[in-house]
Write a protein that holds these residues in place. Structure first.
Motif, short mmCIF file in Angstrom:
data_model
loop_
_atom_site.label_atom_id
_atom_site.label_comp_id
_atom_site.label_asym_id
_atom_site.label_seq_id
_atom_site.Cartn_x
_atom_site.Cartn_y
_atom_site.Cartn_z
N ILE A 134 29.22 36.88 33.63
CA ILE A 134 30.01 37.08 32.42
C ILE A 134 31.40 37.52 32.85
N ASN A 135 32.41 36.69 32.57
CA ASN A 135 33.79 37.00 32.90
C ASN A 135 34.50 37.49 31.64
N GLY A 136 35.02 38.71 31.70
CA GLY A 136 35.62 39.31 30.51
C GLY A 136 36.78 38.51 29.95
N ASP A 137 37.63 37.96 30.82
CA ASP A 137 38.77 37.17 30.34
C ASP A 137 38.30 35.93 29.58
N GLN A 138 37.28 35.28 30.10
CA GLN A 138 36.78 34.08 29.43
C GLN A 138 36.19 34.42 28.06
N VAL A 139 35.50 35.56 27.99
CA VAL A 139 34.95 35.99 26.69
C VAL A 139 36.08 36.24 25.70
N ALA A 140 37.13 36.93 26.17
CA ALA A 140 38.26 37.24 25.28
C ALA A 140 38.97 35.97 24.83
N HIS A 141 39.14 35.02 25.76
CA HIS A 141 39.92 33.82 25.44
C HIS A 141 39.16 32.84 24.54
N LEU A 142 37.87 33.09 24.34
CA LEU A 142 37.15 32.29 23.35
C LEU A 142 37.70 32.54 21.95
N ILE A 143 38.31 33.72 21.76
CA ILE A 143 38.78 34.11 20.43
C ILE A 143 40.30 34.28 20.39
#
Length: 322
Positions: A134-143
């Protein structure tokens, strides 16, 4: 003389992942466990199902009956039943599931250009197996393209916690990689993992400012940050002083060395669990008439945390490596 009523039972079989139907099964005045024993004795000797205390005290015989999770030894049988394991992700065979083992989670944090994502991907490749990243930046950039507010950060970490829970319930170990701007987000995630009984190894990666700036200049265009931003986040990371099991200064250290160190720690936490799973699967595979009994696997179900060094366990003193 009254004729004994008979019904239909559909049982999930792990061989091929299908339901098998048994007709004409006596059910009146019997429990679901009685019916399973009858099917194994008179219809299909290869059927595997859980058996434990037979008194409804231990929960070792829990299966799903028509979609509801119940103890088979205390549940009255019905005319039509669909029987399946409580979790298909943990099936050993048919209705027998592997007891859930504590998941292993590596949590990496550090300022931009400290090497978090590179190390996370390297460890993921090295440890192999059922592990999710789980990459935090990728999770954030989904939104969001960029995060500007506390409310946006709150949503980001709710999503990270939700993803972690989804993976853990499906028997994945985890690697989580993110820069935690707020101490509360770090502590909240660790509390969430602890509530799910995860064996967690936390690691802070650091480097001097000049090293961070040099690495940042070599980044791809979509990852490059202004120098002032890098320095500000590095200062924020120092101020937060997040409590971690390991603090690694990545300056002048070989990337492969760091990946090897963290991979070995990860596998040390996960190793006993994986060996337990292999042994259980071997036992099941070798007995075509298996009726699973908890005591059969007693020696394999112990907590293996005692094999973990203190500095790799949650709550241990931080082990700083310069």
């Amino acid at each position: 003389m009254a004729t004994e009523e008979r019904g239909m039972v559909r049982v999930w079989r792990s061989d091929g992942g299908r339901f098998e139907q048994y007709d004409g099964v006596a059910y009146q005045g019997r429990t679901v466990l009685d019916v399973l024993v009858d099917i194994q004795s008179h219809y299909d000797p290869t059927l595997a199902f859980p058996v434990s205390c037979r008194r409804g005290l231990c929960g070792g015989c829990r299966i799903k009956v028509n979609g509801l999770e119940v103890p088979a030894c205390r549940t009255p049988a019905g005319r039509e039943m669909t029987l399946e394991p409580v979790s298909r992700e943990r099936v050993l065979r048919d209705l027998v599931v592997r007891p859930r083992k504590p998941p292993v989670c590596l949590v990496l944090t550090g300022p931009p250009a400290s090497g978090k994502s590179t190390v996370a991907r390297g460890v993921l490749k090295a440890v192999d197996g059922r592990v999710a990243l789980i990459n935090g930046d990728q999770v954030a950039h989904l939104i969001y393209k960029c995060i500007y507010s506390g409310a946006q950060l709150d949503l980001k970490y709710r999503n990270i916690r939700s993803l972690a829970a989804n993976f853990i319930t499906r028997d994945y170990d985890l690697i989580i990689d993110d820069f935690f701007k707020r101490t509360a987000d770090w502590e909240g995630l660790l509390a969430h993992l602890a509530a799910m009984q995860a064996r967690t190894l936390t690691v802070r990666l650091t480097a001097p400012e000049d090293v961070l700036l040099d690495r940042n200049r070599l980044r791809a265009a979509d990852e490059f940050l202004p120098a002032g931003r890098v320095l500000a986040l590095a200062e924020l990371e120092r101020q937060n002083k997040l409590r971690a099991d390991l603090v690694l200064n990545t300056a002048g250290r070989d990337e492969a060395e760091i990946i090897s160190l963290l991979s070995s720690r990860f596998l040390l936490l996960a190793g006993a669990t994986r060996e337990e799973r292999k042994k259980e699967q071997a036992v099941v595979a070798g007995d075509p008439r298996l009726q699973y009994h908890k005591r059969c696997f007693g020696p394999l179900m112990g907590n293996s945390c005692s094999a973990v060094p203190e500095d790799a366990a949650r709550g241990g003193e931080a082990n700083a490596v310069e």
